[in-house]
Design a protein around this motif. Structure first.
Motif, PDB file in Angstrom:
ATOM      1  N   THR A 122       0.835  -1.203   0.000  1.00  0.00           N
ATOM      2  CA  THR A 122       0.000   0.000   0.000  1.00  0.00           C
ATOM      3  C   THR A 122       0.872   1.257   0.000  1.00  0.00           C
ATOM      4  O   THR A 122       0.597   2.220  -0.735  1.00  0.00           O
ATOM      5  CB  THR A 122      -0.946  -0.029   1.220  1.00  0.00           C
ATOM      6  N   ASP A 152      -8.391  -3.905  -1.375  1.00  0.00           N
ATOM      7  CA  ASP A 152      -8.170  -4.558  -0.084  1.00  0.00           C
ATOM      8  C   ASP A 152      -9.225  -4.089   0.914  1.00  0.00           C
ATOM      9  O   ASP A 152      -9.404  -2.877   1.106  1.00  0.00           O
ATOM     10  CB  ASP A 152      -6.761  -4.200   0.424  1.00  0.00           C
ATOM     11  N   GLN A 183      -9.087  -3.908   3.902  1.00  0.00           N
ATOM     12  CA  GLN A 183      -8.521  -3.052   4.962  1.00  0.00           C
ATOM     13  C   GLN A 183      -8.803  -1.570   4.691  1.00  0.00           C
ATOM     14  O   GLN A 183      -8.733  -0.743   5.601  1.00  0.00           O
ATOM     15  CB  GLN A 183      -7.008  -3.231   5.053  1.00  0.00           C
ATOM     16  N   ASP A 200      -4.046  -1.400  -5.698  1.00  0.00           N
ATOM     17  CA  ASP A 200      -3.426  -2.008  -4.513  1.00  0.00           C
ATOM     18  C   ASP A 200      -4.245  -3.228  -4.087  1.00  0.00           C
ATOM     19  O   ASP A 200      -5.469  -3.156  -3.995  1.00  0.00           O
ATOM     20  CB  ASP A 200      -3.403  -0.969  -3.386  1.00  0.00           C
TER      21      ASP A 200
HETATM   22 MG   LIG Z   1      -1.798  -2.998   2.122  1.00  0.00          MG
END
Ligand SMILES: [Mg+2]
Ligand SMILES: Nc1ncnc2c1ncn2[C@@H]1O[C@H](COP(=O)(O)OP(=O)(O)OP(=O)(O)O)[C@@H](O)[C@H]1O
Length: 266
Positions: free
Chosen positions: A16, A39, A41, A124
Motif C-alpha cells: 500500500t 483490499d 482493509q 493495490d
Molecule cells: Mg496494504
C-alpha cells in the motif's frame, strides 16, 4: 490507460505504501493518476488524506452501481482515489463472488476509467491470491510484486515464479516485476538476500528500497515520502522505481523523465 497492480504473496511488505508513492511520483511527473483499493482493509485512501471516518467506497454498491467511477474521490491535484470503502461481511462476499463468477464484472466497473485518455491506474491488492487479483489478469498492463529483503520472501519466490498466485502468469502484457522493500545494509541477512534477489531476478527487479524511518513518518503524516523527506534514501529509491515503471509502460512524463531527487544518504 496504463494499469499497474501492486501485489505480493506476503502481507505487511509495503504494497500500500509503494502503491501510494508510485501514484504520487507519476502524478508529480505530470500524469493523471487513479489509485484503486482492492483490499478490505481500506487503507490506501489514508495515504491521500481521506479521513479515517470517511467510509465511502465502490464495493458496497458495486452490484447496483455498474460504473465504479461514481465513487472516485478527488484529492486536489493530479491524483484520484477509488476507495474500497467500509463494507459488511455480506457485501465483501458478494463482491468477491461477482469477481470470481462474472468475467465481465471488473471490466464493467472500471470501463469509464479504463477509457479515460492518459489516465494511469495504480491498483493495490490484499496479500496473497484472491479473486480481484485473478480477475485483473486480463486487464492489467504490469504487476509489481513487492517482497522484503528477508528469508521468508526468498521462500515465497517460487509461488510467484511458478504461477501459484492465480494459477496462471500474473500478467499477460508487460509481465510481472519485483520490488525489494526494506533492504537494510546494516543487517547481514538483508544484504545477502538483496544480493541473491538482484542476481536471481535481474532485469525483473525494478528496484531495491531501503528500510527508512522516513517511510513510516511520511505515512503517519499522510504525505508522500518525497514530499515528507525528499533527500531520504527511500524517496530516491521510490523515484527510481517509478521511473522504470514509466519507461516500461511508455508513460509520458512532463520533462521526459520522472525527476529523481539528489541522493544524500547511503
Ligand atoms: Mg496494504
Ligand atoms: N521502506 C520502508 N522502510 C521503513 N518502513 C516501511 C518501508 N516500507 C513500508 N514500511 C512500513 O511497513 C508497514 C507496512 O506497510 P504497508 O501497509 O504499506 O504494507 P502492505 O504490504 O500494504 O500490508 P498489508 O499486507 O497489510 O496490506 C507500514 O508501517 C509502513 O510504514
Amino acid at each position: 490507460m496504463p494499469l499497474v497492480c501492486v501485489c505480493s504473496p506476503k502481507g505487511g511488505v509495503g504494497k500500500t505504501t509503494l502503491a501510494a508513492n508510485l501514484a504520487w511520483s507519476l502524478a508529480r511527473a505530470g500524469s493523471k493518476v487513479l489509485a484503486i483499493d482492492f483490499d478490505v482493509q481500506n487503507a490506501l485512501r489514508l495515504h491521500f488524506g481521506v479521513p479515517l471516518q470517511d467510509g465511502r467506497g465502490y464495493v458496497a454498491r458495486a452490484d447496483e452501481q455498474a460504473d465504479w467511477s461514481q465513487s472516485i474521490l478527488t484529492t486536489g491535484g493530479n491524483i484520484f482515489v477509488l476507495p474500497y470503502g467500509e463494507v459488511t461481511e455480506a457485501q465483501r462476499e458478494r463482491f468477491e463472488e461477482n469477481l470470481a463468477k462474472d468475467p465481465h464484472f471488473l471490466r464493467r466497473g472500471l470501463d469509464t476509467v479504463l477509457n479515460y485518455p492518459g489516465l494511469v491506474i495504480i491498483a493495490d491488492f490484499p496479500p496473497g491470491p484472491g479473486p480481484a487479483l485473478k480477475a485483473m489478469q486480463a486487464l492489467a498492463d504490469m504487476h509489481m510484486v513487492v517482497m522484503l529483503a528477508d528469508t521468508a520472501s526468498v521462500s515465497l519466490l517460487p509461488q510467484v515464479e511458478n504461477h501459484r498466485m492465480i494459477g496462471q502468469p500474473l500478467n499477460a502484457r508487460h509481465g510481472h516485476y519485483f520490488v525489494l522493500n526494506q533492504s537494510d545494509n546494516r543487517r547481514n541477512i538483508s544484504r545477502e538476500v538483496t544480493a541473491f534477489m538482484q542476481q536471481r531476478l535481474g532485469e525483473n527487479l525494478l528496484g531495491v528500497i531501503h528500510r527508512d524511518e522516513s517511510v513510516a513518518e511520511a505515512n503517519a503524516a499522510q504525505q508522500s515520502v518525497y514530499d515528507f523527506s525528499p533527500a531520504s534514501a527511500a524517496a530516491f529509491d521510490i523515484e527510481l522505481v517509478a521511473k522504470r515503471v514509466a519507461n516500461i509502460l511508455h508513460i509520458h512524463v512532463g520533462n521526459g523523465e520522472v525527476q529523481a531527487p539528489i541522493r544524500s544518504k547511503y
